[in-house]
Design an enzyme around this catalytic site. Structure first.
Site, PDB file in Angstrom:
ATOM      1  N   LYS A   1      12.876 -12.596  39.173  1.00  0.00           N
ATOM      2  CA  LYS A   1      11.539 -13.185  39.087  1.00  0.00           C
ATOM      3  C   LYS A   1      10.490 -12.121  39.405  1.00  0.00           C
ATOM      4  O   LYS A   1      10.769 -11.096  40.030  1.00  0.00           O
ATOM      5  CB  LYS A   1      11.422 -14.365  40.046  1.00  0.00           C
ATOM      6  CG  LYS A   1      12.407 -15.502  39.760  1.00  0.00           C
ATOM      7  CD  LYS A   1      12.166 -16.152  38.407  1.00  0.00           C
ATOM      8  CE  LYS A   1      13.157 -17.269  38.121  1.00  0.00           C
ATOM      9  NZ  LYS A   1      12.858 -18.510  38.806  1.00  0.00           N
TER      10      LYS A   1
ATOM     11  N   GLU B   1      19.855 -24.038  36.439  1.00  0.00           N
ATOM     12  CA  GLU B   1      19.586 -22.720  35.877  1.00  0.00           C
ATOM     13  C   GLU B   1      18.080 -22.656  35.683  1.00  0.00           C
ATOM     14  O   GLU B   1      17.483 -23.576  35.109  1.00  0.00           O
ATOM     15  CB  GLU B   1      20.312 -22.552  34.548  1.00  0.00           C
ATOM     16  CG  GLU B   1      21.829 -22.597  34.658  1.00  0.00           C
ATOM     17  CD  GLU B   1      22.411 -21.358  35.289  1.00  0.00           C
ATOM     18  OE1 GLU B   1      21.697 -20.343  35.367  1.00  0.00           O
ATOM     19  OE2 GLU B   1      23.578 -21.391  35.707  1.00  0.00           O
TER      20      GLU B   1
ATOM     21  N   THR C   1       9.826 -28.653  37.607  1.00  0.00           N
ATOM     22  CA  THR C   1       8.906 -27.533  37.398  1.00  0.00           C
ATOM     23  C   THR C   1       7.672 -27.948  36.614  1.00  0.00           C
ATOM     24  O   THR C   1       7.712 -28.914  35.832  1.00  0.00           O
ATOM     25  CB  THR C   1       9.635 -26.416  36.620  1.00  0.00           C
ATOM     26  OG1 THR C   1       8.716 -25.402  36.224  1.00  0.00           O
ATOM     27  CG2 THR C   1      10.294 -26.965  35.358  1.00  0.00           C
ATOM     28  N   ASP C   2       6.599 -27.181  36.775  1.00  0.00           N
ATOM     29  CA  ASP C   2       5.404 -27.424  35.968  1.00  0.00           C
ATOM     30  C   ASP C   2       5.580 -26.981  34.521  1.00  0.00           C
ATOM     31  O   ASP C   2       4.785 -27.352  33.645  1.00  0.00           O
ATOM     32  CB  ASP C   2       4.179 -26.738  36.580  1.00  0.00           C
ATOM     33  CG  ASP C   2       4.309 -25.222  36.710  1.00  0.00           C
ATOM     34  OD1 ASP C   2       5.393 -24.674  36.400  1.00  0.00           O
ATOM     35  OD2 ASP C   2       3.330 -24.573  37.149  1.00  0.00           O
ATOM     36  N   GLU C   3       6.633 -26.217  34.240  1.00  0.00           N
ATOM     37  CA  GLU C   3       6.827 -25.708  32.878  1.00  0.00           C
ATOM     38  C   GLU C   3       7.130 -26.815  31.871  1.00  0.00           C
ATOM     39  O   GLU C   3       6.997 -26.613  30.661  1.00  0.00           O
ATOM     40  CB  GLU C   3       7.918 -24.639  32.857  1.00  0.00           C
ATOM     41  CG  GLU C   3       7.546 -23.423  33.683  1.00  0.00           C
ATOM     42  CD  GLU C   3       8.420 -22.220  33.411  1.00  0.00           C
ATOM     43  OE1 GLU C   3       8.864 -22.047  32.267  1.00  0.00           O
ATOM     44  OE2 GLU C   3       8.660 -21.448  34.361  1.00  0.00           O
TER      45      GLU C   3
ATOM     46  N   TYR D   1       4.949  -7.998  31.063  1.00  0.00           N
ATOM     47  CA  TYR D   1       4.996  -8.578  29.722  1.00  0.00           C
ATOM     48  C   TYR D   1       3.607  -8.582  29.085  1.00  0.00           C
ATOM     49  O   TYR D   1       2.622  -9.030  29.698  1.00  0.00           O
ATOM     50  CB  TYR D   1       5.491 -10.015  29.777  1.00  0.00           C
ATOM     51  CG  TYR D   1       6.988 -10.186  29.878  1.00  0.00           C
ATOM     52  CD1 TYR D   1       7.865  -9.377  29.167  1.00  0.00           C
ATOM     53  CD2 TYR D   1       7.528 -11.194  30.674  1.00  0.00           C
ATOM     54  CE1 TYR D   1       9.230  -9.552  29.248  1.00  0.00           C
ATOM     55  CE2 TYR D   1       8.906 -11.386  30.759  1.00  0.00           C
ATOM     56  CZ  TYR D   1       9.752 -10.561  30.041  1.00  0.00           C
ATOM     57  OH  TYR D   1      11.100 -10.743  30.108  1.00  0.00           O
TER      58      TYR D   1
ATOM     59  N   TYR E   1      14.725 -23.398  28.826  1.00  0.00           N
ATOM     60  CA  TYR E   1      14.720 -23.787  30.240  1.00  0.00           C
ATOM     61  C   TYR E   1      13.845 -25.013  30.471  1.00  0.00           C
ATOM     62  O   TYR E   1      14.293 -26.025  31.029  1.00  0.00           O
ATOM     63  CB  TYR E   1      14.225 -22.630  31.112  1.00  0.00           C
ATOM     64  CG  TYR E   1      13.781 -23.082  32.482  1.00  0.00           C
ATOM     65  CD1 TYR E   1      14.689 -23.681  33.358  1.00  0.00           C
ATOM     66  CD2 TYR E   1      12.455 -22.950  32.895  1.00  0.00           C
ATOM     67  CE1 TYR E   1      14.274 -24.122  34.615  1.00  0.00           C
ATOM     68  CE2 TYR E   1      12.043 -23.383  34.137  1.00  0.00           C
ATOM     69  CZ  TYR E   1      12.955 -23.972  34.997  1.00  0.00           C
ATOM     70  OH  TYR E   1      12.552 -24.421  36.227  1.00  0.00           O
ATOM     71  N   SER E   2      12.587 -24.952  30.053  1.00  0.00           N
ATOM     72  CA  SER E   2      11.680 -26.070  30.338  1.00  0.00           C
ATOM     73  C   SER E   2      12.097 -27.327  29.584  1.00  0.00           C
ATOM     74  O   SER E   2      11.926 -28.443  30.093  1.00  0.00           O
ATOM     75  CB  SER E   2      10.234 -25.685  30.022  1.00  0.00           C
ATOM     76  OG  SER E   2      10.077 -25.293  28.675  1.00  0.00           O
TER      77      SER E   2
ATOM     78  N   LYS F   1      14.837 -28.934  31.636  1.00  0.00           N
ATOM     79  CA  LYS F   1      14.291 -29.593  32.824  1.00  0.00           C
ATOM     80  C   LYS F   1      13.527 -30.865  32.438  1.00  0.00           C
ATOM     81  O   LYS F   1      13.580 -31.874  33.149  1.00  0.00           O
ATOM     82  CB  LYS F   1      13.379 -28.637  33.601  1.00  0.00           C
ATOM     83  CG  LYS F   1      14.110 -27.527  34.323  1.00  0.00           C
ATOM     84  CD  LYS F   1      15.086 -28.041  35.374  1.00  0.00           C
ATOM     85  CE  LYS F   1      14.375 -28.625  36.577  1.00  0.00           C
ATOM     86  NZ  LYS F   1      15.327 -29.042  37.641  1.00  0.00           N
TER      87      LYS F   1
ATOM     88  N   LYS G   1      27.451 -24.167  43.209  1.00  0.00           N
ATOM     89  CA  LYS G   1      28.454 -23.532  42.354  1.00  0.00           C
ATOM     90  C   LYS G   1      28.610 -22.048  42.648  1.00  0.00           C
ATOM     91  O   LYS G   1      29.613 -21.426  42.307  1.00  0.00           O
ATOM     92  CB  LYS G   1      28.070 -23.741  40.882  1.00  0.00           C
ATOM     93  CG  LYS G   1      29.117 -23.330  39.873  1.00  0.00           C
ATOM     94  CD  LYS G   1      28.640 -23.652  38.458  1.00  0.00           C
ATOM     95  CE  LYS G   1      29.645 -23.223  37.407  1.00  0.00           C
ATOM     96  NZ  LYS G   1      29.168 -23.527  36.027  1.00  0.00           N
TER      97      LYS G   1
ATOM     98  N   ASN H   1       7.107 -20.539  42.566  1.00  0.00           N
ATOM     99  CA  ASN H   1       7.418 -20.271  43.971  1.00  0.00           C
ATOM    100  C   ASN H   1       7.618 -18.773  44.211  1.00  0.00           C
ATOM    101  O   ASN H   1       8.042 -18.040  43.318  1.00  0.00           O
ATOM    102  CB  ASN H   1       8.702 -20.989  44.373  1.00  0.00           C
ATOM    103  CG  ASN H   1       8.508 -22.449  44.723  1.00  0.00           C
ATOM    104  OD1 ASN H   1       8.980 -22.938  45.736  1.00  0.00           O
ATOM    105  ND2 ASN H   1       7.805 -23.174  43.858  1.00  0.00           N
TER     106      ASN H   1
END
Length: 378
Positions: free
Chosen positions: A220, A105, A155-157, A238, A181-182, A185, A55, A211
């Protein structure tokens, strides 16, 4: 210029492309960080053509694939995986023997500020891809059906957060997503699983750890620290910086995906990790040390002097850790890079590509950084 197709349904496939695409793969999200690295890696390793559907949102960047300009093995289509008419046309015209779905995303902070796009792309987009793949699969002959694969990159999230002494995530760990987000996914992972068990679609799912490497958009942690350090800006950490992640060099991730596509068991999930658990603060210290060595500050001070601590993000997971035993035991894959070798390659790449950094740091990017970090100073 890179070979590309327009989105109009009447656009024909160039004869040469139609011929070369008789055996090909469809990669979605191939202009992003991991997707672009995968396409470059794929075409360095072999000659099977790639059709890239992206996109081109803020993190999609055709400059990542500039070396493929004029390569007859590669074609690009700008479009949305939510666009059913477009995706159906691509399946009909190119008949890919595999789909590798990177389109997503993928930034937690952006999902907190605006979760809607994550629901659209990560859930509804994956659903549309699955529907189109199912229709395509249903029309194949027995040999083509046996060979077809739909590989979903996740993802692992989705597994949630671990306490300090908890064992690492295995493929049997329950899903406990903690961010928009997680959660999006996780929903897409469940859809992929359901299409295998309900419709017999031969799917594969991979869940990877954090990654890093070339072409990563500087929102990131690692690329943000590199570009901010070089620009003389603060390095925002953070909370206390003790959030632990497992770090996976993107080239190793690409090799793992190739291996899962080639030998993975349909319907199964494979965790992909780097065996590199480290707190975020240690990552930033490592980046600073390499920059001190490779591009020292003019005043002789360490880049560590630029570290600042900011208010933690809402619901920040404390620890992720991937147990990648299964993929090594069953498919023979393990990472080739240590964190020390991978981070040195990464920092060197960004130092060698200042124009790429300048090109991706648009006004919209600067506005987002200010929105996300500007009010967090502690």
């Amino acid at each position: 210029m890179m070979r590309a197709e327009r989105r109009e349904p009447a656009s024909p496939v160039p004869p040469s492309l139609g011929a070369v695409m008789s055996m090909s793969i469809l990669v979605t999200g191939g202009a992003g960080f991991i997707g672009a690295n995968f396409i470059l890696d794929w075409l360095r390793a072999g000659d099977e053509p790639v059709l890239n559907l992206d996109k081109l949102t803020y993190a999609g960047n055709l400059e990542n694939l500039a070396e493929l300009a004029g390569d007859p093995r590669y074609a690009f289509v700008q479009g949305d995986i939510c666009d059913k008419v477009l995706v159906e046309r691509l399946f009909r015209q190119h008949a890919p023997r595999a789909v590798i779905n990177f389109a997503a995303e993928s930034h937690v902070d952006r999902s907190i500020h605006g979760p809607g796009e994550f629901i659209q792309t990560n859930i509804l987009g994956t659903f549309n891809l699955l529907e189109c793949a199912r229709a395509h699969f249903g029309g194949l002959d027995d040999a083509a059906r046996t060979a077809f694969r739909f590989l979903h990159v996740s993802t692992d999230e989705v597994y949630g957060s671990l306490a300090k002494d908890d064992p690492a995530f295995t493929e049997r760990h329950r899903y406990e997503p903690n961010s928009p987000y997680s959660a999006s996914k996780a929903a897409s992972d469940h859809l992929v699983r359901a299409y295998c068990h309900t419709y017999g679609l031969p799917v594969l799912t991979t869940n990877c750890s954090n990654n890093y490497g070339p072409y990563q958009f500087p929102e990131k942690l690692i690329p943000l620290m590199i570009v901010n350090a070089l620009a003389g800006k603060s390095l925002p950490i953070y909370g206390d910086g003790q959030q632990i992640r497992d770090w996976l060099y993107v080239g190793d991730h690409c090799a793992a995906i190739r291996r899962v596509l080639a030998a993975g068991q349909p319907g199964e999930t494979y965790n992909i990790g780097g065996w590199n658990e480290k707190p975020n603060l240690d990552i930033v210290h490592a980046v600073c040390a390499l920059l001190d060595e490779l591009r020292p500050r003019a005043d002789g001070q360490s880049y560590r002097e630029q570290i600042t601590y900011v208010t933690d993000r809402p619901g920040h997971d404390r620890r992720y850790a991937i147990d990648a035993t299964r993929i090594e035991r069953e498919l023979g894959w393990k990472p080739q890079e240590t964190f020390e070798t991978g981070i040195r390659k990464t920092v060197a790449w960004y130092l060698d590509h200042p124009q790429w950094i300048a090109n991706v740091q648009s006004g919209a990017y600067r506005e987002w950084v200010e929105k996300n970090y500007g009010g967090r100073a502690s």
